[in-house]
Design a protein around this motif. Sequence first.
Motif, PDB file in Angstrom:
ATOM      1  N   MET A 135       4.534  -2.331   6.809  1.00 11.73           N
ATOM      2  CA  MET A 135       4.151  -1.620   5.589  1.00 11.73           C
ATOM      3  C   MET A 135       4.651  -0.182   5.610  1.00 11.73           C
ATOM      4  O   MET A 135       4.867   0.398   6.675  1.00 11.73           O
ATOM      5  N   ALA A 136       4.817   0.353   4.413  1.00 14.64           N
ATOM      6  CA  ALA A 136       5.168   1.761   4.243  1.00 14.64           C
ATOM      7  C   ALA A 136       4.262   2.343   3.172  1.00 14.64           C
ATOM      8  O   ALA A 136       4.032   1.725   2.127  1.00 14.64           O
ATOM      9  N   GLY A 137       3.726   3.537   3.431  1.00 12.26           N
ATOM     10  CA  GLY A 137       2.827   4.186   2.483  1.00 12.26           C
ATOM     11  C   GLY A 137       3.291   5.596   2.166  1.00 12.26           C
ATOM     12  O   GLY A 137       4.102   6.190   2.895  1.00 12.26           O
ATOM     13  N   TYR A 138       2.758   6.115   1.075  1.00 15.12           N
ATOM     14  CA  TYR A 138       3.109   7.471   0.647  1.00 15.12           C
ATOM     15  C   TYR A 138       1.828   8.209   0.272  1.00 15.12           C
ATOM     16  O   TYR A 138       0.991   7.685  -0.479  1.00 15.12           O
ATOM     17  N   GLN A 139       1.645   9.411   0.807  1.00 15.55           N
ATOM     18  CA  GLN A 139       0.460  10.224   0.540  1.00 15.55           C
ATOM     19  C   GLN A 139       0.611  10.860  -0.844  1.00 15.55           C
ATOM     20  O   GLN A 139       1.272  11.870  -1.026  1.00 15.55           O
ATOM     21  N   ILE A 140      -0.046  10.262  -1.853  1.00 19.19           N
ATOM     22  CA  ILE A 140       0.072  10.734  -3.230  1.00 19.19           C
ATOM     23  C   ILE A 140      -0.757  11.997  -3.442  1.00 19.19           C
ATOM     24  O   ILE A 140      -0.281  12.981  -4.007  1.00 19.19           O
ATOM     25  N   THR A 141      -2.006  11.965  -2.997  1.00 19.65           N
ATOM     26  CA  THR A 141      -2.885  13.135  -3.020  1.00 19.65           C
ATOM     27  C   THR A 141      -3.565  13.234  -1.663  1.00 19.65           C
ATOM     28  O   THR A 141      -3.302  12.435  -0.764  1.00 19.65           O
ATOM     29  N   ASP A 142      -4.477  14.204  -1.522  1.00 25.20           N
ATOM     30  CA  ASP A 142      -5.186  14.354  -0.251  1.00 25.20           C
ATOM     31  C   ASP A 142      -5.950  13.091   0.124  1.00 25.20           C
ATOM     32  O   ASP A 142      -6.130  12.782   1.302  1.00 25.20           O
ATOM     33  N   LYS A 143      -6.417  12.336  -0.877  1.00 24.20           N
ATOM     34  CA  LYS A 143      -7.274  11.182  -0.614  1.00 24.20           C
ATOM     35  C   LYS A 143      -6.656   9.849  -1.024  1.00 24.20           C
ATOM     36  O   LYS A 143      -7.197   8.797  -0.692  1.00 24.20           O
ATOM     37  N   LEU A 144      -5.548   9.871  -1.735  1.00 22.97           N
ATOM     38  CA  LEU A 144      -4.965   8.635  -2.261  1.00 22.97           C
ATOM     39  C   LEU A 144      -3.627   8.325  -1.597  1.00 22.97           C
ATOM     40  O   LEU A 144      -2.742   9.178  -1.542  1.00 22.97           O
ATOM     41  N   VAL A 145      -3.506   7.096  -1.102  1.00 20.20           N
ATOM     42  CA  VAL A 145      -2.265   6.608  -0.496  1.00 20.20           C
ATOM     43  C   VAL A 145      -1.840   5.345  -1.234  1.00 20.20           C
ATOM     44  O   VAL A 145      -2.660   4.469  -1.515  1.00 20.20           O
ATOM     45  N   GLY A 146      -0.567   5.263  -1.575  1.00 23.69           N
ATOM     46  CA  GLY A 146      -0.016   4.055  -2.180  1.00 23.69           C
ATOM     47  C   GLY A 146       1.102   3.526  -1.317  1.00 23.69           C
ATOM     48  O   GLY A 146       1.734   4.277  -0.567  1.00 23.69           O
ATOM     49  N   GLY A 147       1.375   2.214  -1.405  1.00 19.24           N
ATOM     50  CA  GLY A 147       2.438   1.684  -0.573  1.00 19.24           C
ATOM     51  C   GLY A 147       2.758   0.239  -0.863  1.00 19.24           C
ATOM     52  O   GLY A 147       2.181  -0.397  -1.753  1.00 19.24           O
ATOM     53  N   VAL A 148       3.706  -0.290  -0.081  1.00 16.27           N
ATOM     54  CA  VAL A 148       4.159  -1.673  -0.214  1.00 16.27           C
ATOM     55  C   VAL A 148       4.278  -2.277   1.173  1.00 16.27           C
ATOM     56  O   VAL A 148       4.317  -1.574   2.191  1.00 16.27           O
ATOM     57  N   GLY A 149       4.347  -3.613   1.200  1.00 20.40           N
ATOM     58  CA  GLY A 149       4.501  -4.298   2.466  1.00 20.40           C
ATOM     59  C   GLY A 149       5.114  -5.667   2.268  1.00 20.40           C
ATOM     60  O   GLY A 149       5.057  -6.235   1.168  1.00 20.40           O
ATOM     61  N   ALA A 150       5.713  -6.205   3.314  1.00 15.04           N
ATOM     62  CA  ALA A 150       6.249  -7.564   3.321  1.00 15.04           C
ATOM     63  C   ALA A 150       5.400  -8.399   4.272  1.00 15.04           C
ATOM     64  O   ALA A 150       4.937  -7.907   5.307  1.00 15.04           O
ATOM     65  N   THR A 151       5.171  -9.656   3.917  1.00 19.86           N
ATOM     66  CA  THR A 151       4.282 -10.494   4.718  1.00 19.86           C
ATOM     67  C   THR A 151       4.998 -11.756   5.187  1.00 19.86           C
ATOM     68  O   THR A 151       5.691 -12.422   4.404  1.00 19.86           O
ATOM     69  N   LEU A 152       4.826 -12.067   6.464  1.00 22.61           N
ATOM     70  CA  LEU A 152       5.330 -13.305   7.045  1.00 22.61           C
ATOM     71  C   LEU A 152       4.147 -14.012   7.703  1.00 22.61           C
ATOM     72  O   LEU A 152       3.396 -13.393   8.465  1.00 22.61           O
ATOM     73  N   MET A 153       4.003 -15.297   7.391  1.00 25.52           N
ATOM     74  CA  MET A 153       2.784 -15.990   7.810  1.00 25.52           C
ATOM     75  C   MET A 153       3.095 -17.400   8.306  1.00 25.52           C
ATOM     76  O   MET A 153       3.939 -18.101   7.735  1.00 25.52           O
ATOM     77  N   TRP A 154       2.418 -17.772   9.384  1.00 21.08           N
ATOM     78  CA  TRP A 154       2.435 -19.171   9.818  1.00 21.08           C
ATOM     79  C   TRP A 154       1.106 -19.789   9.414  1.00 21.08           C
ATOM     80  O   TRP A 154       0.042 -19.301   9.779  1.00 21.08           O
ATOM     81  N   PHE A 155       1.193 -20.876   8.649  1.00 21.75           N
ATOM     82  CA  PHE A 155      -0.015 -21.498   8.116  1.00 21.75           C
ATOM     83  C   PHE A 155      -0.048 -22.976   8.504  1.00 21.75           C
ATOM     84  O   PHE A 155       0.948 -23.697   8.342  1.00 21.75           O
ATOM     85  N   LYS A 156      -1.199 -23.401   8.990  1.00 12.13           N
ATOM     86  CA  LYS A 156      -1.372 -24.799   9.383  1.00 12.13           C
ATOM     87  C   LYS A 156      -2.732 -25.292   8.895  1.00 12.13           C
ATOM     88  O   LYS A 156      -3.745 -24.609   9.078  1.00 12.13           O
ATOM     89  N   SER A 157      -2.733 -26.451   8.265  1.00 13.93           N
ATOM     90  CA  SER A 157      -3.973 -27.044   7.772  1.00 13.93           C
ATOM     91  C   SER A 157      -4.101 -28.460   8.316  1.00 13.93           C
ATOM     92  O   SER A 157      -3.219 -29.310   8.084  1.00 13.93           O
TER      93      SER A 157
END
Length: 219
Positions: free
Chosen positions: A92-114
């Motif tokens: 993930m990567a985030g950006y400090q928008i204000t003193d209290k607010l952070v926004g960001g994006v991320g990529a997800t890789l998952m192994w799933f078994k049912s």
Amino acid sequence: MKRKILLSCLFIITLSIKSTVFAQTDEYYRPDTVKKERPVRKEIPPIENRAPVENKKVESELKNLAFKERIRLGGSFGLSFGTFTNVNVSPMAGYQITDKLVGGVGATLMWFKSKNYGVNSVYYGGRGFLMYQVVPVINIIAEYEAMNVEADSFIKYDARKWIGSPMIGASYSQPTGGRLIRAIHFTALYNLNYDNQLDDYGNNISPYGSPFVFRVLFL
């Protein structure tokens, strides 16, 4: 003989008194700059007469930071074992928008078994998030995650399908003191779209197996 001794004593006493008087006179007539220094007592006004001290606002230094100094880098991981096995990692990567607010994006890789549905596959996707600090150790989080998963359809078995998961939740955070990874966040999220994530046969295809999603986030 006694008279001589008495006169000698009177003469010595007279000299002593005269020396003391002259010493005091010299000290008195010396200029102020060479007089013996005496401590000056500083008068402190009563409490009721003191002028109130105004609280100065400490301006945020965030506006003075360069773009690269607002960047946060990290990621999250999650583990779930049982009927559903789910192991996922997300840079993930985030950006400090204000003193209290952070926004960001991320990529997800998952192994799933049912075990119930005979699924053993790799899922992938991405997400965007906003994290707002309520108090130093508590944050509220809003997130949208899109995942490509396996979903049986009337046309094809083991087909692939994109599902969207709007989530809300909170985190308990502990600062790390790092420049890029500022804190460790123990997050709990709720998937608002869980009940609608179904295949053509009505089976839920959410990779988390529950509307509740728990992660450890480094950011």
